[in-house]
Design a protein around this motif. Structure first.
Motif, PDB file in Angstrom:
ATOM      1  N   MET A 104       3.607  74.928 -28.605  1.00 48.12           N
ATOM      2  CA  MET A 104       4.298  76.162 -28.657  1.00 48.12           C
ATOM      3  C   MET A 104       5.017  76.041 -30.097  1.00 48.12           C
ATOM      4  O   MET A 104       5.713  77.377 -30.505  1.00 48.12           O
ATOM      5  CB  MET A 104       5.141  76.470 -27.517  1.00 48.12           C
ATOM      6  N   SER A 105       4.639  75.196 -31.049  1.00 53.37           N
ATOM      7  CA  SER A 105       5.581  75.208 -32.075  1.00 53.37           C
ATOM      8  C   SER A 105       4.517  75.825 -33.364  1.00 53.37           C
ATOM      9  O   SER A 105       3.187  76.105 -33.171  1.00 53.37           O
ATOM     10  CB  SER A 105       5.747  73.707 -32.624  1.00 53.37           C
ATOM     11  N   ARG A 106       4.912  75.842 -34.411  1.00 53.80           N
ATOM     12  CA  ARG A 106       4.349  76.417 -35.556  1.00 53.80           C
ATOM     13  C   ARG A 106       3.692  75.373 -36.696  1.00 53.80           C
ATOM     14  O   ARG A 106       3.061  75.676 -37.647  1.00 53.80           O
ATOM     15  CB  ARG A 106       4.929  77.277 -36.583  1.00 53.80           C
ATOM     16  N   VAL A 107       3.724  74.236 -36.134  1.00 56.46           N
ATOM     17  CA  VAL A 107       3.173  72.945 -37.002  1.00 56.46           C
ATOM     18  C   VAL A 107       1.705  72.894 -36.634  1.00 56.46           C
ATOM     19  O   VAL A 107       1.268  73.342 -35.696  1.00 56.46           O
ATOM     20  CB  VAL A 107       3.884  71.739 -36.603  1.00 56.46           C
ATOM     21  N   LYS A 108       1.038  72.136 -37.722  1.00 57.46           N
ATOM     22  CA  LYS A 108      -0.460  71.938 -37.284  1.00 57.46           C
ATOM     23  C   LYS A 108      -0.872  70.571 -37.146  1.00 57.46           C
ATOM     24  O   LYS A 108       0.006  69.482 -37.911  1.00 57.46           O
ATOM     25  CB  LYS A 108      -1.068  72.749 -38.677  1.00 57.46           C
ATOM     26  N   LEU A 109      -2.092  70.313 -37.024  1.00 56.42           N
ATOM     27  CA  LEU A 109      -2.447  68.970 -36.607  1.00 56.42           C
ATOM     28  C   LEU A 109      -3.373  68.736 -37.672  1.00 56.42           C
ATOM     29  O   LEU A 109      -4.321  69.512 -37.952  1.00 56.42           O
ATOM     30  CB  LEU A 109      -3.098  68.999 -35.345  1.00 56.42           C
ATOM     31  N   GLN A 110      -3.154  67.698 -38.498  1.00 55.18           N
ATOM     32  CA  GLN A 110      -4.292  67.204 -39.350  1.00 55.18           C
ATOM     33  C   GLN A 110      -4.789  65.954 -38.829  1.00 55.18           C
ATOM     34  O   GLN A 110      -4.286  65.163 -38.163  1.00 55.18           O
ATOM     35  CB  GLN A 110      -3.703  66.932 -40.762  1.00 55.18           C
ATOM     36  N   LEU A 111      -6.166  65.667 -39.083  1.00 52.67           N
ATOM     37  CA  LEU A 111      -6.920  65.034 -38.488  1.00 52.67           C
ATOM     38  C   LEU A 111      -8.061  64.463 -39.823  1.00 52.67           C
ATOM     39  O   LEU A 111      -8.671  65.435 -40.065  1.00 52.67           O
ATOM     40  CB  LEU A 111      -7.861  65.290 -37.405  1.00 52.67           C
ATOM     41  N   SER A 112      -7.908  63.274 -40.416  1.00 58.84           N
ATOM     42  CA  SER A 112      -8.774  62.896 -41.469  1.00 58.84           C
ATOM     43  C   SER A 112      -9.685  61.883 -40.593  1.00 58.84           C
ATOM     44  O   SER A 112      -9.301  60.965 -39.994  1.00 58.84           O
ATOM     45  CB  SER A 112      -7.631  62.304 -42.269  1.00 58.84           C
ATOM     46  N   SER A 146     -14.641  56.864 -48.237  1.00 62.40           N
ATOM     47  CA  SER A 146     -14.851  58.350 -48.117  1.00 62.40           C
ATOM     48  C   SER A 146     -13.995  58.689 -47.124  1.00 62.40           C
ATOM     49  O   SER A 146     -13.726  58.227 -45.984  1.00 62.40           O
ATOM     50  CB  SER A 146     -16.379  58.588 -47.969  1.00 62.40           C
ATOM     51  N   TYR A 147     -13.600  60.134 -47.197  1.00 60.60           N
ATOM     52  CA  TYR A 147     -12.820  60.916 -46.127  1.00 60.60           C
ATOM     53  C   TYR A 147     -12.962  62.314 -46.055  1.00 60.60           C
ATOM     54  O   TYR A 147     -13.661  62.874 -47.022  1.00 60.60           O
ATOM     55  CB  TYR A 147     -11.365  60.387 -46.391  1.00 60.60           C
ATOM     56  N   GLY A 148     -12.874  62.950 -45.175  1.00 55.32           N
ATOM     57  CA  GLY A 148     -12.764  64.318 -44.796  1.00 55.32           C
ATOM     58  C   GLY A 148     -11.713  64.671 -43.831  1.00 55.32           C
ATOM     59  O   GLY A 148     -11.114  63.861 -43.137  1.00 55.32           O
ATOM     60  N   TYR A 149     -10.814  65.695 -44.177  1.00 57.01           N
ATOM     61  CA  TYR A 149      -9.866  66.103 -43.245  1.00 57.01           C
ATOM     62  C   TYR A 149     -10.109  67.533 -42.731  1.00 57.01           C
ATOM     63  O   TYR A 149     -10.717  68.383 -43.664  1.00 57.01           O
ATOM     64  CB  TYR A 149      -8.547  65.832 -43.878  1.00 57.01           C
ATOM     65  N   GLU A 150      -9.465  68.009 -41.595  1.00 61.66           N
ATOM     66  CA  GLU A 150      -9.229  69.479 -41.308  1.00 61.66           C
ATOM     67  C   GLU A 150      -7.987  69.613 -40.871  1.00 61.66           C
ATOM     68  O   GLU A 150      -7.244  68.278 -40.142  1.00 61.66           O
ATOM     69  CB  GLU A 150     -10.254  69.709 -40.241  1.00 61.66           C
ATOM     70  N   ILE A 151      -7.577  70.873 -40.822  1.00 60.73           N
ATOM     71  CA  ILE A 151      -5.985  71.088 -40.338  1.00 60.73           C
ATOM     72  C   ILE A 151      -6.355  72.059 -38.942  1.00 60.73           C
ATOM     73  O   ILE A 151      -7.156  73.056 -39.334  1.00 60.73           O
ATOM     74  CB  ILE A 151      -5.241  71.616 -41.285  1.00 60.73           C
ATOM     75  N   PHE A 152      -5.643  72.057 -38.136  1.00 58.85           N
ATOM     76  CA  PHE A 152      -5.970  72.642 -36.969  1.00 58.85           C
ATOM     77  C   PHE A 152      -4.532  73.281 -36.416  1.00 58.85           C
ATOM     78  O   PHE A 152      -3.387  72.474 -36.361  1.00 58.85           O
ATOM     79  CB  PHE A 152      -6.518  71.854 -35.759  1.00 58.85           C
TER      80      PHE A 152
END
Length: 183
Positions: free
Chosen positions: A52-60, A146-152
């Motif tokens: 319920m918060s406004r933070v986001k999940l980052q997954l790399s 090598s990396y890739g990330y997404e923010i959810f």
């Protein structure tokens, strides 16, 4: 009185053994970072805590470049050294993020972010650490990732598999761009 003290001692030893087994269950034996079981546990905790918060999940999603060639040229001891070095660098810069060894040469870095600049700063720091590592030339092989990330946004429909898949696709873009530059 002696029986009571002995029972307390046994309970204490049992609790210690259970905690130790739990750590072994969620940690990778080679690197000491979390494994897939740990990742699943922490994803559930992150999702529940921040739903319920406004933070986001980052997954790399991270892949060590050329590990097969390193193993073939220098042996698996050198490959293990590279894997450990990658884990240490990721852990050093991770802060409150979780570092997970996802597979042989793959890692996931997962945690809470407020904006994309935080994750860009993280990866800039990783790049600097890799450059410093490679400049020391203590071993035979160079480290490259090598990396890739997404923010959810975290909501009830945030699924770990979807997050991994999205970041994995971006990692392959990075890997392919590196290959294109070499050609």
């Amino acid at each position: 009185m002696g029986d009571a003290i002995e029972n307390i001692r046994k309970q204490s030893l049992l609790k210690y053994a259970m905690n130790r087994l739990d750590e072994m269950y969620i940690r990778d034996s080679l690197t000491g970072v979390y494994n897939r079981f740990g990742m699943e546990r922490f994803f559930v905790e992150i999702k529940r805590k921040y739903l319920m918060s406004r933070v986001k999940l980052q997954l790399s999603f991270v892949d060590i470049d050329n590990l097969k060639q390193i193993n073939d040229l220098y042996g698996h001891e050198e490959g293990d050294y590279i894997i450990n070095s990658a884990a240490k660098i990721l852990q050093k810069k991770a802060g409150k993020n979780y570092v997970i060894r996802y597979g042989g040469d793959e890692f996931i870095v997962m945690g809470i972010v407020h904006n994309e600049s935080e994750i860009k700063k993280f990866w800039d720091g990783i790049s600097e650490e890799i450059e410093q590592y490679n400049s020391t030339k203590k071993r035979h092989a160079e480290l490259s990732m090598s990396y890739g990330y997404e923010i959810f946004d975290i909501d009830a429909k945030t699924y770990l598999e979807d997050c991994i898949s999205a970041a994995d696709k971006k990692m392959y873009v990075d890997k392919n761009n590196k290959k294109a530059l070499k050609d």
